[in-house]
Write an enzyme that holds these catalytic residues in place. Structure first.
Site, PDB file in Angstrom:
ATOM      1  N   ASP A  67      14.770 -52.688 -10.384  1.00  0.00           N
ATOM      2  CA  ASP A  67      15.378 -52.829 -11.802  1.00  0.00           C
ATOM      3  C   ASP A  67      14.255 -51.922 -12.714  1.00  0.00           C
ATOM      4  O   ASP A  67      13.124 -52.179 -12.298  1.00  0.00           O
ATOM      5  CB  ASP A  67      15.795 -53.894 -12.245  1.00  0.00           C
ATOM      6  CG  ASP A  67      16.380 -53.547 -13.799  1.00  0.00           C
ATOM      7  OD1 ASP A  67      17.068 -52.626 -14.052  1.00  0.00           O
ATOM      8  OD2 ASP A  67      16.335 -54.575 -14.676  1.00  0.00           O
TER       9      ASP A  67
ATOM     10  N   ASP B   7      13.608 -51.805 -16.504  1.00  0.00           N
ATOM     11  CA  ASP B   7      13.446 -52.455 -17.720  1.00  0.00           C
ATOM     12  C   ASP B   7      13.344 -53.770 -17.417  1.00  0.00           C
ATOM     13  O   ASP B   7      14.286 -54.767 -17.066  1.00  0.00           O
ATOM     14  CB  ASP B   7      14.552 -52.259 -18.881  1.00  0.00           C
ATOM     15  CG  ASP B   7      14.645 -51.052 -19.385  1.00  0.00           C
ATOM     16  OD1 ASP B   7      13.450 -50.226 -19.402  1.00  0.00           O
ATOM     17  OD2 ASP B   7      15.772 -50.414 -19.598  1.00  0.00           O
TER      18      ASP B   7
END
Length: 182
Positions: free
Chosen positions: A9, A11
């Site tokens: 991922d 953020d």
């Protein structure tokens, strides 16, 4: 021959999640991200980023602005000697049917696109995320190894959602986990 991948991922894993980060001046690297990705690369994993970017659909920033920060981020990985294989993003909130867009996590669309484009063996691959939706998307894509880093920002799971997910305190712990599973 299928290859393994580390799905990341953005953020909360690559950078500190400050909410809709779209400018390099607000981009703060997570401690240990480059060591972690070096380890994954040394273990033979492709580096694939899968990131929801609803800030585009919400009008907080444009696709062009997102692409600019992605090029900037990718250049830093390149300079660190760990080029990203590819970055997938979902700029949507809803699909044409009114439900979550098929690319938007917790749906597996970005994972499946990466699998098909790079001949990835999902059973030999891993996902690092900071939200349960990351884990749900990886599970739906049949990624075997899933780890949630830190305290999930979207609440605790219910039922069997946490059954096959490893909980890790930080990216240093994630690096040690990768050495065990990849």
């Amino acid at each position: 021959m299928p290859r393994k991948a580390l799905f990341l991922d953005r953020d909360g894993i690559i950078n500190v999640d400050k909410g809709y980060v779209h400018d390099p001046s607000a981009f703060e690297w997570m401690p240990g991200i480059f060591d972690l990705t070096r380890t994954a690369r040394d273990l033979g994993a492709l580096l694939i980023v899968v990131t929801n970017q609803s800030g585009i659909a919400r009008g907080y920033y444009s696709e062009e602005t997102y692409q600019t920060i992605t090029r900037w981020m990718s250049a830093r990985f390149e300079a660190e000697g760990v080029p990203l294989t590819q970055v997938y993003h979902c700029p949507h909130l809803k699909g044409p049917d009114g439900r979550d867009h098929p690319l938007r996590k917790p749906n597996p669309g970005m994972f499946l696109a990466a699998r098909d484009a790079h001949d990835i063996d999902m059973a030999a691959s891993a996902m690092l995320g900071d939200k349960w939706t990351d884990m749900q998307a990886a599970r739906a894509a049949r990624v075997t190894h899933k780890a949630l880093v830190g305290i999930p920002q979207d609440g605790e799971p219910t039922g069997d959602d946490a059954e096959d997910v490893t909980r890790l305190a930080d990216l240093t712990a994630a690096e040690a986990w990768l050495r065990q599973i990849l």
